[in-house]
Enzyme design. Structure first.
Site, PDB file in Angstrom:
ATOM      1  N   LYS A  13      55.870  35.126  59.806  1.00  0.00           N
ATOM      2  CA  LYS A  13      54.993  34.764  60.925  1.00  0.00           C
ATOM      3  C   LYS A  13      55.642  33.699  61.803  1.00  0.00           C
ATOM      4  CE  LYS A  13      51.788  31.469  60.338  1.00  0.00           C
ATOM      5  NZ  LYS A  13      51.544  30.346  61.257  1.00  0.00           N
ATOM      6  N   ASN A  14      56.133  32.633  61.169  1.00  0.00           N
ATOM      7  CA  ASN A  14      56.603  31.498  61.962  1.00  0.00           C
ATOM      8  C   ASN A  14      57.906  31.773  62.701  1.00  0.00           C
ATOM      9  OD1 ASN A  14      54.360  30.080  61.417  1.00  0.00           O
ATOM     10  ND2 ASN A  14      55.259  28.737  59.863  1.00  0.00           N
ATOM     11  N   CYS A  65      44.783  19.299  65.063  1.00  0.00           N
ATOM     12  CA  CYS A  65      44.331  20.431  64.258  1.00  0.00           C
ATOM     13  C   CYS A  65      44.002  19.955  62.850  1.00  0.00           C
ATOM     14  CB  CYS A  65      45.354  21.557  64.253  1.00  0.00           C
ATOM     15  SG  CYS A  65      46.669  21.348  63.084  1.00  0.00           S
ATOM     16  N   ARG A  80      49.422  16.171  65.170  1.00  0.00           N
ATOM     17  CA  ARG A  80      50.408  17.107  65.699  1.00  0.00           C
ATOM     18  C   ARG A  80      50.655  16.960  67.206  1.00  0.00           C
ATOM     19  NH1 ARG A  80      49.726  22.920  63.021  1.00  0.00           N
ATOM     20  NH2 ARG A  80      51.964  23.001  63.365  1.00  0.00           N
ATOM     21  N   LEU A 120      57.711  15.239  71.442  1.00  0.00           N
ATOM     22  CA  LEU A 120      59.136  15.574  71.300  1.00  0.00           C
ATOM     23  C   LEU A 120      59.480  16.829  72.096  1.00  0.00           C
ATOM     24  CD1 LEU A 120      59.533  14.921  67.468  1.00  0.00           C
ATOM     25  CD2 LEU A 120      60.011  13.372  69.369  1.00  0.00           C
ATOM     26  N   ASP A 160      54.382  24.030  53.756  1.00  0.00           N
ATOM     27  CA  ASP A 160      53.540  25.234  53.798  1.00  0.00           C
ATOM     28  C   ASP A 160      53.325  25.850  52.405  1.00  0.00           C
ATOM     29  OD1 ASP A 160      53.309  24.903  56.496  1.00  0.00           O
ATOM     30  OD2 ASP A 160      54.711  26.503  57.042  1.00  0.00           O
ATOM     31  N   ARG A 175      45.401  34.776  59.708  1.00  0.00           N
ATOM     32  CA  ARG A 175      46.408  34.336  60.680  1.00  0.00           C
ATOM     33  C   ARG A 175      47.814  34.595  60.154  1.00  0.00           C
ATOM     34  NH1 ARG A 175      45.411  28.624  63.357  1.00  0.00           N
ATOM     35  NH2 ARG A 175      47.264  29.420  64.375  1.00  0.00           N
TER      36      ARG A 175
HETATM   37  C1  EPZ Z   1      56.023  24.395  62.035  1.00  0.00           C
HETATM   38  O1  EPZ Z   1      55.074  23.596  62.701  1.00  0.00           O
HETATM   39  C2  EPZ Z   1      55.245  25.497  61.356  1.00  0.00           C
HETATM   40  N1  EPZ Z   1      54.493  26.244  62.362  1.00  0.00           N
HETATM   41  C3  EPZ Z   1      54.294  24.888  60.343  1.00  0.00           C
HETATM   42  O2  EPZ Z   1      53.634  25.947  59.665  1.00  0.00           O
HETATM   43  C4  EPZ Z   1      55.093  24.078  59.336  1.00  0.00           C
HETATM   44  O3  EPZ Z   1      54.208  23.437  58.452  1.00  0.00           O
HETATM   45  C5  EPZ Z   1      55.927  23.025  60.064  1.00  0.00           C
HETATM   46  O4  EPZ Z   1      56.758  23.660  61.069  1.00  0.00           O
HETATM   47  C6  EPZ Z   1      56.837  22.225  59.143  1.00  0.00           C
HETATM   48  O5  EPZ Z   1      57.680  23.104  58.448  1.00  0.00           O
HETATM   49  C7  EPZ Z   1      55.087  27.181  63.066  1.00  0.00           C
HETATM   50  O6  EPZ Z   1      56.282  27.443  62.946  1.00  0.00           O
HETATM   51  C8  EPZ Z   1      54.231  27.938  64.006  1.00  0.00           C
HETATM   52  P1  EPZ Z   1      57.001  20.186  63.207  1.00  0.00           P
HETATM   53  P2  EPZ Z   1      55.541  22.546  63.805  1.00  0.00           P
HETATM   54  O7  EPZ Z   1      57.147  20.027  64.671  1.00  0.00           O
HETATM   55  O8  EPZ Z   1      56.726  23.076  64.492  1.00  0.00           O
HETATM   56  C9  EPZ Z   1      55.568  15.713  64.110  1.00  0.00           C
HETATM   57  C10 EPZ Z   1      51.792  27.195  58.918  1.00  0.00           C
HETATM   58  O9  EPZ Z   1      50.917  26.989  58.039  1.00  0.00           O
HETATM   59  N2  EPZ Z   1      55.794  15.977  65.538  1.00  0.00           N
HETATM   60  O10 EPZ Z   1      58.234  20.419  62.394  1.00  0.00           O
HETATM   61  O11 EPZ Z   1      54.347  22.190  64.612  1.00  0.00           O
HETATM   62  C11 EPZ Z   1      54.406  16.520  63.547  1.00  0.00           C
HETATM   63  O12 EPZ Z   1      53.164  15.946  63.845  1.00  0.00           O
HETATM   64  C12 EPZ Z   1      52.200  26.096  59.862  1.00  0.00           C
HETATM   65  O13 EPZ Z   1      52.343  28.291  59.074  1.00  0.00           O
HETATM   66  C13 EPZ Z   1      55.691  14.929  66.451  1.00  0.00           C
HETATM   67  O14 EPZ Z   1      55.400  13.791  66.091  1.00  0.00           O
HETATM   68  O15 EPZ Z   1      55.941  21.320  62.878  1.00  0.00           O
HETATM   69  C14 EPZ Z   1      54.753  16.551  62.077  1.00  0.00           C
HETATM   70  O16 EPZ Z   1      54.312  15.374  61.471  1.00  0.00           O
HETATM   71  C15 EPZ Z   1      51.390  24.868  59.714  1.00  0.00           C
HETATM   72  N3  EPZ Z   1      55.891  15.204  67.790  1.00  0.00           N
HETATM   73  C16 EPZ Z   1      56.285  16.592  62.078  1.00  0.00           C
HETATM   74  O17 EPZ Z   1      56.688  16.152  63.386  1.00  0.00           O
HETATM   75  C17 EPZ Z   1      56.218  16.456  68.213  1.00  0.00           C
HETATM   76  O18 EPZ Z   1      56.385  16.637  69.432  1.00  0.00           O
HETATM   77  C18 EPZ Z   1      56.902  17.947  61.825  1.00  0.00           C
HETATM   78  O19 EPZ Z   1      56.253  18.921  62.630  1.00  0.00           O
HETATM   79  C19 EPZ Z   1      56.338  17.500  67.293  1.00  0.00           C
HETATM   80  C20 EPZ Z   1      56.127  17.239  65.939  1.00  0.00           C
END
Ligand code: EPZ
Length: 428
Positions: free
Chosen positions: A22-23, A120, A125, A129, A310, A402
């Protein structure tokens, strides 16, 4: 609203074919905005999230054809022209990854208006960045009334971007924009998740020049235009890991096919430490457990190749029946323990304190009605239901839909008793 009822107590024996990730699929679908030619994606999972993103892309001008080809389910996405550069709050709120259309829209069309996604169930989130990276590429960003207005009438230009923390979404978003920027972009402290490599492979098949994906430094040499391509979506390592935990929980022997053990090594090592039998194969993995009680092991979630956040809810579920105390630290999201209170309704003994959960193994779980809070939490509850005495009903399963394709069928094929109860009360 549908719910899922699980009658616990049966072991799992058989084979489970793993779907495309999915991701990865949702970012690959977004990549189709970057070219006027068709992008063919095979090994496509059919999920609520891919359907939902499809609707957004259609609104932006993408024509989507789905079929079952010789290589399994496939989608052809064709964006001859961008019809709209506007993604509304309603569209982005329902699926955060929709926000990633911003970069490709502004890269191809010079402008975009995309809603900020908001928080969420697993944490705040933010997307700061993402925005900093897109801005560094020469895009003017303005925020008004919950919307991001992005403009780059003269195109994007390559930049040196060092991420302060590892972010999967921001790394992918920067890649999806930089491929059409003028000059070279260097992404430092980039995420190394397999889905990033998959995106790079697809973009390169479309004519992009992306090097180093899968390492912390990615170099992208911008090109003027991308073309159509055909690409197979990488296997869903989270789906595979989930069924590995389900087999470990229920006992029995399950072979996971169409997947790769090397993508879930952090989980497999922990399963082995807990006492689960793991056999790594060329095209998958066999998970085996006899009746012996599992041992408690500790995990800290971390970016890839660390233990995936995850899979944290599923592993916590497994630990509810292990012998001893397991300490689980969630280091990626600040609020990803909502399942602990629901597991407690089934008899689990869990104390949560900040980013740490202590799980003291109990000798059995008892079926009860529980509520899904997010995608991975809900599947953790289904796994608990596989061994709980009596019946467990998980409500709000739209979360599950989802990200898990034909979950009931896949588990039932191995002997589980899982059935869907439609919102109208009719069992299936
Ligand atoms: C991806 O989310 C996945 N979603 C998530 O899977 C997964 O848990 C996550 O990566 C970590 O592996 C998709 O790919 C659609 P991040 P993402 O940006 O990209 C912080 C599932 O269940 N952050 O790596 O949103 C953030 O808050 C989902 O399938 C900022 O601070 O995760 C988090 O603490 C849930 N500012 C950390 O970085 C930003 O601009 C890592 O988030 C972006 C992120």
């Amino acid at each position: 609203m549908d719910s899922i009822a699980i009658t616990g107590g049966t072991r799992l024996n058989g084979e489970i074919p793993i779907s495309g990730a999915k991701n990865s699929a949702i970012k690959l679908m977004v990549a189709s905005l970057l070219t006027e030619e068709p992008l063919r994606l095979t090994n496509m999972p059919r999920l609520r999230d891919t359907r939902f993103l499809g609707q957004l892309l259609q609104h932006l001008g993408t024509n989507i054809t789905e079929s079952d080809g010789p290589d399994g389910p496939e989608s052809v996405l064709h964006t001859r022209t961008i019809r709209s550069h506007f993604a509304t709050y309603d569209l982005v709120r329902q699926m955060r990854a929709s926000f990633n259309v911003l970069g490709p829209l502004v890269a191809r069309n010079g402008q975009a208006k995309v809603s900020l996604p908001g928080g969420c169930a697993i944490g705040g989130r933010p997307v700061d960045l993402h925005l900093k990276a897109i801005e560094a590429l020469g895009v003017t960003i303005d925020l008004h009334e919950g919307y991001v207005y992005a403009q780059a009438p003269r195109g994007l230009k390559g930049a040196d971007i060092e991420f302060p923390i590892v972010s999967v979404g921001a790394t992918e978003h920067a890649m999806l924009a930089a491929v059409l920027a003028k000059g070279v972009t260097r992404l430092g402290n980039a995420a190394c998740e397999p889905e990033i490599e998959d995106l790079a492979d697809c973009l390169n098949a479309m004519g992009a020049q992306v090097e180093g994906a899968g390492t912390p430094v990615i170099t992208i040499t911008g090109v003027k235009k991308l073309h159509g391509a055909s690409h197979a979506v990488i296997t869903d390592r989270i789906e595979a890991g989930t069924y590995a935990v389900a087999a470990a929980m229920a006992g029995g022997e399950v072979r996971l096919t169409n997947t790769r053990a090397d993508l879930m090594e952090a989980l497999l090592v922990k399963l082995e430490e807990a006492g689960v039998g793991v056999t790594r194969l060329n095209d998958g993995v066999v998970i085996k457990r006899n009746g012996a009680r599992l041992k408690a092991v500790n995990i800290d979630t971390a970016p890839y190749p660390g233990f995936a956040t995850d899979l944290q809810a599923q592993f916590m579920t497994l630990m509810t029946l292990a012998e001893g105390e397991s300490v689980i630290r969630e280091t990626i999201f600040e609020n990803r323990f909502m399942h602990a209170a629901e597991l407690a309704r089934l008899g689990a003994d869990i104390t949560v304190s900040g980013s740490e959960a202590r799980v003291r193994g109990v000798d059995h779980l008892e079926g009860a009605p529980v509520m899904a809070t997010d995608l991975r939490a809900s599947v953790g509850l289904v796994i608990a239901g596989l061994v709980a005495t009596g019946e467990t009903t998980v409500s709000r399963v739209y979360h599950l839909d989802r990200g898990f394709e034909r979950l009931e069928d896949k588990l039932n094929a191995c002997g589980a008793e899982v059935r869907r109860i439609h919102g109208d009360g009719i069992d299936e």
